[in-house]
Design a protein around this motif. Structure first.
Motif, PDB file in Angstrom:
ATOM      1  N   SER A 173       0.373  11.016   5.115  1.00 35.16           N
ATOM      2  CA  SER A 173      -0.565   9.998   4.624  1.00 35.16           C
ATOM      3  C   SER A 173      -0.128   8.588   5.036  1.00 35.16           C
ATOM      4  O   SER A 173      -0.942   7.663   5.012  1.00 35.16           O
ATOM      5  CB  SER A 173      -0.696  10.083   3.107  1.00 35.16           C
ATOM      6  N   ILE A 174       1.124   8.428   5.420  1.00 37.39           N
ATOM      7  CA  ILE A 174       1.618   7.115   5.854  1.00 37.39           C
ATOM      8  C   ILE A 174       0.828   6.610   7.056  1.00 37.39           C
ATOM      9  O   ILE A 174       0.517   5.427   7.165  1.00 37.39           O
ATOM     10  CB  ILE A 174       3.134   7.176   6.159  1.00 37.39           C
TER      11      ILE A 174
ATOM     12  N   ASP B  77       7.595  15.502   0.154  1.00 36.05           N
ATOM     13  CA  ASP B  77       6.575  14.452   0.078  1.00 36.05           C
ATOM     14  C   ASP B  77       5.485  14.630   1.130  1.00 36.05           C
ATOM     15  O   ASP B  77       5.696  15.212   2.195  1.00 36.05           O
ATOM     16  CB  ASP B  77       7.231  13.077   0.240  1.00 36.05           C
ATOM     17  N   ARG B  78       4.326  14.094   0.809  1.00 34.92           N
ATOM     18  CA  ARG B  78       3.181  14.141   1.730  1.00 34.92           C
ATOM     19  C   ARG B  78       3.253  12.931   2.658  1.00 34.92           C
ATOM     20  O   ARG B  78       2.493  11.977   2.517  1.00 34.92           O
ATOM     21  CB  ARG B  78       1.892  14.153   0.932  1.00 34.92           C
ATOM     22  N   TRP B  79       4.170  12.967   3.598  1.00 36.09           N
ATOM     23  CA  TRP B  79       4.456  11.826   4.457  1.00 36.09           C
ATOM     24  C   TRP B  79       3.394  11.551   5.512  1.00 36.09           C
ATOM     25  O   TRP B  79       3.299  10.467   6.041  1.00 36.09           O
ATOM     26  CB  TRP B  79       5.829  11.969   5.111  1.00 36.09           C
TER      27      TRP B  79
ATOM     28  N   THR C 280      -2.332   4.596   6.133  1.00 36.88           N
ATOM     29  CA  THR C 280      -2.158   3.555   5.127  1.00 36.88           C
ATOM     30  C   THR C 280      -2.546   2.195   5.695  1.00 36.88           C
ATOM     31  O   THR C 280      -2.232   1.887   6.849  1.00 36.88           O
ATOM     32  CB  THR C 280      -0.689   3.528   4.646  1.00 36.88           C
TER      33      THR C 280
ATOM     34  N   HIS D 267       0.818  -1.213   0.000  1.00 37.00           N
ATOM     35  CA  HIS D 267       0.000   0.000   0.000  1.00 37.00           C
ATOM     36  C   HIS D 267       0.854   1.266   0.000  1.00 37.00           C
ATOM     37  O   HIS D 267       0.467   2.265  -0.627  1.00 37.00           O
ATOM     38  CB  HIS D 267      -0.982  -0.023   1.166  1.00 37.00           C
ATOM     39  N   LEU D 268       1.997   1.252   0.667  1.00 33.62           N
ATOM     40  CA  LEU D 268       2.895   2.407   0.609  1.00 33.62           C
ATOM     41  C   LEU D 268       3.460   2.564  -0.801  1.00 33.62           C
ATOM     42  O   LEU D 268       3.599   3.678  -1.310  1.00 33.62           O
ATOM     43  CB  LEU D 268       4.017   2.274   1.638  1.00 33.62           C
TER      44      LEU D 268
ATOM     45  N   ARG E  27       1.982   1.739  -3.559  1.00 36.59           N
ATOM     46  CA  ARG E  27       0.912   2.281  -4.403  1.00 36.59           C
ATOM     47  C   ARG E  27       0.800   3.801  -4.263  1.00 36.59           C
ATOM     48  O   ARG E  27       0.322   4.470  -5.168  1.00 36.59           O
ATOM     49  CB  ARG E  27      -0.425   1.632  -4.055  1.00 36.59           C
ATOM     50  N   GLN E  28       1.225   4.335  -3.115  1.00 35.95           N
ATOM     51  CA  GLN E  28       1.199   5.781  -2.902  1.00 35.95           C
ATOM     52  C   GLN E  28       2.464   6.462  -3.423  1.00 35.95           C
ATOM     53  O   GLN E  28       2.601   7.666  -3.322  1.00 35.95           O
ATOM     54  CB  GLN E  28       1.049   6.095  -1.414  1.00 35.95           C
TER      55      GLN E  28
END
Length: 167
Positions: free
Chosen positions: A69-70, A65-67, A73, A21-22, A24-25
């Motif tokens: 969002s981790i 980066d938009r970190w 996830t 999933h990470l 995919r981001q």
């Protein structure tokens, strides 16, 4: 800023799910794994296991980066933080782990510094502490076989790899 490695704590047994999933981001991830011997129904097989259960590495540029969002996830519990910002992994740690990978992509768990198969070792723990012997082989990811001279003959002893040092 440049890309740095950070640590993500995953949900139990969800390292691979979090990695997918990470990815995919658009995040670069690294999940070091090793092969462990598993016995089941009189069979022995080598199965991959995470080197650090419930953790994986993720690389990103904290300024670009938009970190955040981790944290939301799938498979991720949280990003390891130092106050309000992610705690970076010290330089060279991920590279050192990668340098220990074999041709199959799995981390080869090593012996103590200076110890080699066929070489002399000294036991530093257990009932045979301070005994000297020859390192015969690596039994699995945690144990090694040592040949000791006991009672006038050679005896094979299986001990944790942490219980030996090079002689």
């Amino acid at each position: 800023m440049t890309m740095r490695w950070y640590v993500v704590q995953t949900q139990p047994h969800c390292e691979t799910k979090a990695k997918i999933h990470l990815g995919r981001q658009g995040f670069v991830t690294y999940l070091p794994r090793y092969l462990r011997q598993r016995r089941h129904a009189r069979r022995c097989e080598m199965v991959p296991r995470p080197l650090f259960p419930n953790y994986l590495f993720v690389a990103f540029d904290i300024a670009r980066d938009r970190w955040r969002s981790i944290h939301s996830t799938f498979g991720v519990n949280h990003l390891v933080m130092a106050g309000e910002e992610p705690a970076p992994v010290p330089d060279g740690v991920v590279e050192e782990i990668r340098s220990r990978e074999g041709d199959d992509g799995y981390v080869v768990l090593g012996l103590p510094a200076g110890a080699r198969i066929g070489g002399p070792v000294r036991l530093i723990d257990g009932i045979f502490a301070d005994a000297r012997g020859i390192l015969e082989r690596i039994v699995d990811d945690r144990r090694v076989a040592i040949l000791l001279q006991l009672l006038g003959r050679e005896v094979r002893v299986s001990v944790p790899s942490a219980a030996i040092s090079a002689a």
